[in-house]
Design an enzyme around this catalytic site. Sequence first.
Site, PDB file in Angstrom:
ATOM      1  N   LYS A   1      10.366   6.731  -4.783  1.00 46.17           N
ATOM      2  CA  LYS A   1      10.150   5.846  -6.121  1.00 46.17           C
ATOM      3  C   LYS A   1       9.641   6.583  -7.032  1.00 46.17           C
ATOM      4  CE  LYS A   1       8.247   2.112  -2.765  1.00 46.17           C
ATOM      5  NZ  LYS A   1       7.472   1.052  -2.530  1.00 46.17           N
TER       6      LYS A   1
ATOM      7  N   THR B   1       2.171  -0.160  -5.680  1.00 46.03           N
ATOM      8  CA  THR B   1       2.357   1.034  -5.447  1.00 46.03           C
ATOM      9  C   THR B   1       2.102   1.786  -6.703  1.00 46.03           C
ATOM     10  OG1 THR B   1       4.485   0.466  -4.217  1.00 46.03           O
ATOM     11  CG2 THR B   1       4.547   2.561  -5.274  1.00 46.03           C
TER      12      THR B   1
END
Length: 550
Positions: A163, A81
């Site tokens: 996130k 990510t």
Amino acid sequence: MRRRILTGLIALGLILPLSAQAEDVAPAPVAPPRLVVAISVDQFSADLFAQYRQVYTAGLARLTTGAVFPSAFQSHAATETCPGHSTILTGVHPARSGIIANNWFDLDASRAEKKIYCAENEKDPTSTSKAPVVSAGHLRVPTLGEWMKAAWPESRNVAVSGKDRAVVMMGGHTIDQGYWWTGHGFGTFVGRALAPEVVAQNAVIAATLHKGASAIAAPVWCAPHDRAVQAGSVTVGKGRFALAAEQGNDFRISPRLDAATLDLALRFVNDMKLGKGATPDLLAVSLSATDYVGHAYGTEGEEMCIQMANLDAALGNFFTRLDKTGIDYAVVLTADHGGLDMPERLDQQALPDAGRATMALTGPVLSRVIGAQLALNVSPTAPLINADAPFGDYYIAHDLPDETRGKVQAALVAALKASPQVDSVFTREEIMRVAVPHGHPQDWSLIERVRASYDPERSGDVYSILRRAVVPIPFAGPGYVATHGSPWDYDRRVPLLFWRKGMAGFEQPAPVETVDIAPSLAALLHLAVPAGSFDGRCLDLDGGEGNTCR
């Protein structure tokens, strides 16, 4: 009279105006949009896009009428990510941005914990890799939003996500508003009060969590995916995302998170009047639910099928509401990485080598085995070998004599190469002898892919690559049955879609890179950025007319 006749002939196209009669005169560039919306769908592989493309009817269907690059690459090896998001709006590879992984080790760090989270300020004594004080301090380059603010101080740079690391890596160091999911709502950086838009959105979420919600209906075309599969202690493949009261984690691992993230993004558009100022604005949106669903249920079950339908619908609703504002906006959508299904379902497809990585490849086990092999006194609190996973970067303790470190490295390389689950092993010295690659990313060798996300200050002493379809999760459990992170193309290939009202649609099947996004958007915005600022190249977004990149 002659002037009126000439003007009429030009209007009919029988005579070209003087500005277009010379072949070497370029067409006038298209005016820049007032708002750029950069969307990352976490773990949205090119394979998922291709698999479900025919059933998209809303937001994703709209984007396929623009400029479509179905084979874009997160070119580097560390397909996680943080590094993936770092490429999208910086236009540089992780080897240059310094974002080599979600986590790395600094064995010389002053704090007891040596693991460093990519989006933390580890110098803050309250920060840990699991509970970080969120910061963009590790990102070594500016983002597009920062370039915009440098050129046009009135421009706004807003980022929202499920996130924190996605917000930081897309927004950068100078974010006007930055929010991410914190368990039961959205939060922000330490020291900042929640904006009114967030307070309102969190109240909506709290009401949903308090009441709970019924299961989400599956489209009829999800029927072939409605099949139970056992993965360790959990059964997946038939989930419908029913939400029990006060279950924030279940809200997170569901399509509801994406809908809430997009709702929050639209609140900022309306309340901050994004796209209506004197200069262009940037809104970065990272949608995390596809990643959470992929980890919890795999990519080929009913759960992912439902997620794809709801992602398309949520984006459609977002764009429809954005249309009503009257803003001239441009959209780019891509992903931070791809993903692979869980090995238990891959086994049923007779995929060779599908399986779970053995614990023998983890740092603690290798520390004990190699320590015993070399008759070294290994402390449990200061391991011989550190690693965040049973693949990727391995770090050898720094407080060893050079001769001993050499023996440990040789033993580590030998142990990794002896495993039938390991494809390739490279040492720091081997990696650094390779130039950072250029050209078509599909043609890069494995070591070149590693080099593209290798930083000698942060990367390990040894880098290991698992064989295709070996999932680096030794044991499946609730919320974690499948993952990504490899240099194989199922993790590297992602879709890349550009859309703007009036854009002539086209599709380009040749490989491009996510580092091409920032220079392409800079050109679209008529934003001057110093030469050499990007690793990527500008992509013409007008179907071949050549206006975008001039």
